[in-house]
Scaffold this motif. Sequence first.
Motif, PDB file in Angstrom:
ATOM      1  N   ILE A 108      43.936  45.482  38.271  1.00 14.72           N
ATOM      2  CA  ILE A 108      42.615  46.126  38.290  1.00 14.72           C
ATOM      3  C   ILE A 108      41.549  45.134  38.742  1.00 14.72           C
ATOM      4  O   ILE A 108      40.627  45.484  39.491  1.00 14.72           O
ATOM      5  CB  ILE A 108      42.295  46.713  36.903  1.00 14.72           C
ATOM      6  N   GLU A 109      41.676  43.889  38.309  1.00 17.17           N
ATOM      7  CA  GLU A 109      40.762  42.847  38.803  1.00 17.17           C
ATOM      8  C   GLU A 109      40.839  42.738  40.322  1.00 17.17           C
ATOM      9  O   GLU A 109      39.810  42.670  41.015  1.00 17.17           O
ATOM     10  CB  GLU A 109      41.141  41.491  38.191  1.00 17.17           C
ATOM     11  N   ALA A 110      42.061  42.732  40.840  1.00  8.95           N
ATOM     12  CA  ALA A 110      42.240  42.586  42.287  1.00  8.95           C
ATOM     13  C   ALA A 110      41.655  43.773  43.046  1.00  8.95           C
ATOM     14  O   ALA A 110      41.066  43.604  44.129  1.00  8.95           O
ATOM     15  CB  ALA A 110      43.725  42.438  42.605  1.00  8.95           C
ATOM     16  N   MET A 111      41.808  44.966  42.486  1.00 16.17           N
ATOM     17  CA  MET A 111      41.302  46.154  43.172  1.00 16.17           C
ATOM     18  C   MET A 111      39.780  46.216  43.177  1.00 16.17           C
ATOM     19  O   MET A 111      39.193  46.984  43.943  1.00 16.17           O
ATOM     20  CB  MET A 111      41.881  47.414  42.521  1.00 16.17           C
ATOM     21  N   ASN A 112      39.138  45.418  42.339  1.00 16.20           N
ATOM     22  CA  ASN A 112      37.679  45.416  42.280  1.00 16.20           C
ATOM     23  C   ASN A 112      37.069  44.144  42.874  1.00 16.20           C
ATOM     24  O   ASN A 112      35.896  43.855  42.631  1.00 16.20           O
ATOM     25  CB  ASN A 112      37.218  45.572  40.827  1.00 16.20           C
ATOM     26  N   PHE A 113      37.858  43.401  43.659  1.00 15.66           N
ATOM     27  CA  PHE A 113      37.340  42.134  44.182  1.00 15.66           C
ATOM     28  C   PHE A 113      36.145  42.352  45.107  1.00 15.66           C
ATOM     29  O   PHE A 113      35.278  41.481  45.251  1.00 15.66           O
ATOM     30  CB  PHE A 113      38.448  41.388  44.938  1.00 15.66           C
ATOM     31  N   ASP A 114      36.094  43.524  45.770  1.00 13.55           N
ATOM     32  CA  ASP A 114      35.013  43.774  46.724  1.00 13.55           C
ATOM     33  C   ASP A 114      33.863  44.565  46.105  1.00 13.55           C
ATOM     34  O   ASP A 114      33.010  45.091  46.822  1.00 13.55           O
ATOM     35  CB  ASP A 114      35.551  44.522  47.944  1.00 13.55           C
ATOM     36  N   HIS A 115      33.858  44.648  44.780  1.00 18.31           N
ATOM     37  CA  HIS A 115      32.723  45.284  44.098  1.00 18.31           C
ATOM     38  C   HIS A 115      31.527  44.339  44.219  1.00 18.31           C
ATOM     39  O   HIS A 115      31.502  43.268  43.613  1.00 18.31           O
ATOM     40  CB  HIS A 115      33.071  45.526  42.623  1.00 18.31           C
ATOM     41  N   ALA A 127      32.924  47.941  35.466  1.00 17.38           N
ATOM     42  CA  ALA A 127      33.850  48.793  36.217  1.00 17.38           C
ATOM     43  C   ALA A 127      35.297  48.424  35.890  1.00 17.38           C
ATOM     44  O   ALA A 127      36.155  49.302  35.709  1.00 17.38           O
ATOM     45  CB  ALA A 127      33.587  48.656  37.715  1.00 17.38           C
ATOM     46  N   ILE A 128      35.565  47.122  35.805  1.00 19.38           N
ATOM     47  CA  ILE A 128      36.916  46.666  35.465  1.00 19.38           C
ATOM     48  C   ILE A 128      37.274  47.078  34.041  1.00 19.38           C
ATOM     49  O   ILE A 128      38.375  47.579  33.774  1.00 19.38           O
ATOM     50  CB  ILE A 128      37.015  45.138  35.643  1.00 19.38           C
ATOM     51  N   TYR A 129      36.331  46.886  33.119  1.00 19.01           N
ATOM     52  CA  TYR A 129      36.569  47.231  31.721  1.00 19.01           C
ATOM     53  C   TYR A 129      36.882  48.724  31.574  1.00 19.01           C
ATOM     54  O   TYR A 129      37.811  49.118  30.858  1.00 19.01           O
ATOM     55  CB  TYR A 129      35.337  46.867  30.891  1.00 19.01           C
ATOM     56  N   MET A 140      43.249  39.380  23.776  1.00 19.51           N
ATOM     57  CA  MET A 140      43.962  38.134  23.484  1.00 19.51           C
ATOM     58  C   MET A 140      44.254  37.365  24.773  1.00 19.51           C
ATOM     59  O   MET A 140      44.104  36.137  24.831  1.00 19.51           O
ATOM     60  CB  MET A 140      45.262  38.447  22.742  1.00 19.51           C
ATOM     61  N   LEU A 141      44.657  38.091  25.801  1.00 18.46           N
ATOM     62  CA  LEU A 141      44.947  37.445  27.082  1.00 18.46           C
ATOM     63  C   LEU A 141      43.695  36.822  27.688  1.00 18.46           C
ATOM     64  O   LEU A 141      43.728  35.707  28.225  1.00 18.46           O
ATOM     65  CB  LEU A 141      45.545  38.470  28.049  1.00 18.46           C
ATOM     66  N   SER A 142      42.578  37.546  27.593  1.00 22.66           N
ATOM     67  CA  SER A 142      41.333  37.001  28.123  1.00 22.66           C
ATOM     68  C   SER A 142      40.888  35.787  27.316  1.00 22.66           C
ATOM     69  O   SER A 142      40.417  34.791  27.873  1.00 22.66           O
ATOM     70  CB  SER A 142      40.244  38.077  28.110  1.00 22.66           C
ATOM     71  N   GLY A 143      41.066  35.870  25.994  1.00 20.99           N
ATOM     72  CA  GLY A 143      40.692  34.749  25.140  1.00 20.99           C
ATOM     73  C   GLY A 143      41.559  33.526  25.336  1.00 20.99           C
ATOM     74  O   GLY A 143      41.189  32.421  24.932  1.00 20.99           O
ATOM     75  N   GLU A 144      42.729  33.722  25.954  1.00 16.75           N
ATOM     76  CA  GLU A 144      43.610  32.592  26.252  1.00 16.75           C
ATOM     77  C   GLU A 144      43.614  32.271  27.744  1.00 16.75           C
ATOM     78  O   GLU A 144      44.572  31.698  28.278  1.00 16.75           O
ATOM     79  CB  GLU A 144      45.021  32.894  25.752  1.00 16.75           C
ATOM     80  N   CYS A 145      42.527  32.701  28.414  1.00 12.45           N
ATOM     81  CA  CYS A 145      42.272  32.322  29.815  1.00 12.45           C
ATOM     82  C   CYS A 145      43.321  32.852  30.785  1.00 12.45           C
ATOM     83  O   CYS A 145      43.642  32.196  31.787  1.00 12.45           O
ATOM     84  CB  CYS A 145      42.160  30.797  29.946  1.00 12.45           C
ATOM     85  N   LYS A 146      43.858  34.038  30.509  1.00 13.40           N
ATOM     86  CA  LYS A 146      44.815  34.636  31.434  1.00 13.40           C
ATOM     87  C   LYS A 146      44.120  35.488  32.499  1.00 13.40           C
ATOM     88  O   LYS A 146      44.648  35.691  33.577  1.00 13.40           O
ATOM     89  CB  LYS A 146      45.827  35.495  30.672  1.00 13.40           C
ATOM     90  N   PHE A 147      42.947  36.059  32.163  1.00 17.70           N
ATOM     91  CA  PHE A 147      42.143  36.741  33.175  1.00 17.70           C
ATOM     92  C   PHE A 147      40.706  36.811  32.685  1.00 17.70           C
ATOM     93  O   PHE A 147      40.422  36.599  31.502  1.00 17.70           O
ATOM     94  CB  PHE A 147      42.704  38.128  33.512  1.00 17.70           C
ATOM     95  N   ALA A 148      39.771  37.122  33.618  1.00 17.49           N
ATOM     96  CA  ALA A 148      38.354  36.866  33.322  1.00 17.49           C
ATOM     97  C   ALA A 148      37.430  38.037  33.619  1.00 17.49           C
ATOM     98  O   ALA A 148      36.250  37.835  33.861  1.00 17.49           O
ATOM     99  CB  ALA A 148      37.885  35.640  34.102  1.00 17.49           C
ATOM    100  N   TRP A 149      37.924  39.290  33.630  1.00 18.62           N
ATOM    101  CA  TRP A 149      37.078  40.465  33.836  1.00 18.62           C
ATOM    102  C   TRP A 149      36.345  40.423  35.174  1.00 18.62           C
ATOM    103  O   TRP A 149      35.232  40.905  35.309  1.00 18.62           O
ATOM    104  CB  TRP A 149      36.072  40.620  32.697  1.00 18.62           C
ATOM    105  N   GLY A 150      36.980  39.811  36.161  1.00 21.32           N
ATOM    106  CA  GLY A 150      36.434  39.843  37.512  1.00 21.32           C
ATOM    107  C   GLY A 150      35.474  38.733  37.855  1.00 21.32           C
ATOM    108  O   GLY A 150      35.151  38.523  39.026  1.00 21.32           O
TER     109      GLY A 150
END
Length: 432
Positions: free
Chosen positions: A361-368, A377-379, A411-421
């Motif tokens: 979903i992050e990748a699909m919103n890269f051009d937002h 939008a990602i959330y 949990m994944l975001s809190g462990e730096c696995k992804f960053a909400w875009g």
Amino acid sequence: MRQQNNQSIPLGLPDQMQGLATAPIDRGDETQERFRYQWAIGVWLLAQSLTGERTFRALWCEHHDDYLLELPTGRYIAVQVKTDSRENIRWRWCDNALVDSITRFCAFERQHGTIIDSYEFFSNAPPYVPAVTTRKESTLAASPKRLTECCARASTYSSIEQPYLNAFTNLVDKTCGDASTLFAVLRKLRFAQGPVLRGYEDALTASVIPKLPGCVSLTTISCCHLRDELIGLVQGACRLRIDGIDGAVAYLATNGRPEAALRGKCITPESAAELIARAQQPHFRFVDSGAGIRIGTTAGRAEVLNRKMRNAYLGSQYESLRMRMDSADQRLMERALVEPYDFEAIATQLVSTVLVECKDIEAMNFDHLDEKTRGLAIYKQILLRMDSLAKEEPEQVCREPKDTLMGIAGMLSGECKFAWGTPLEEDEKDGT
């Protein structure tokens, strides 16, 4: 992770007296296994409908009886399931469990007998049937099958032949105290023998699942997965479960229980067929690639999550996601205790599925283009996707609800696995 053979068992074996061999007092594990046997019988009943052996409109679980079959005619069949772990046991009228079931059937007959077609007693053990050489009257009279057959061919209970009339009279005293009611129940009573306790899952896998529509070509592993899914379906209906907004406020039935919980006790053959159709679809399974999360270790995770969400202008969503994250962490720890042998695979599947979906979903919103609305939008898309996974692909996420999946995302975001875009930078932006 399984216990290694060379590892000591914590506190040793329970309930051992003076170091001598002693049977345990707490047999909770055996009780759970017998509940699962009952759920397996529910699967067998559903299979009867799906294969056309018996037609019914719905299977009601733990409603009036262990199972209640609602027939297309508006009539019903009441089912009791009993197990006995003794070897080569045969049910006799001296067995309390059988008498208790007949007592319950009698109470049911008094209230609803006019719309009950039959009563069925399911067990891993058969009823006692005398041999042709049996002569002792007390032994003959102990046979449940003999008594039900005598009732079926007698016009009234007083015309039951001996020695079975004596058995009937004794049973009246043990059950409802009403000879007419007991006579009606015994005329409707049927016995059914299920698989043995030690092999019922294998019996379902080998003899029942392949006969379901579209399942003849399934592999053994697929049959096992489908068996477990169907048992889980029945298990869920046997619980007092409330989903959706009714979980907060619910209208009560006259028995004081939520109406929504009562509706959840019903399984239709159509809903079982839908589950089978979903289970036949190939399910992608992740292998452990080291992308896991720390369970039970929350130090610093909430702070990192807060910074990332504020950086993505999602500060207003932080508290709700943090609560989900903490609850998901506890939920995973509970599941690790309940399913210790399978938990590694469960955790890998859950974490990997959520991470891949979030990253996609992050990748699909890269051009937002608008940085201030990209995170929201990602959330939103992650919320929708987690809800869709939980409802439409429960096997893919090990039957966990949306809130657990969102908590894992936190949990994944809190462990730096992804960053909400929006990757975290040195200078935070206050997005609240």
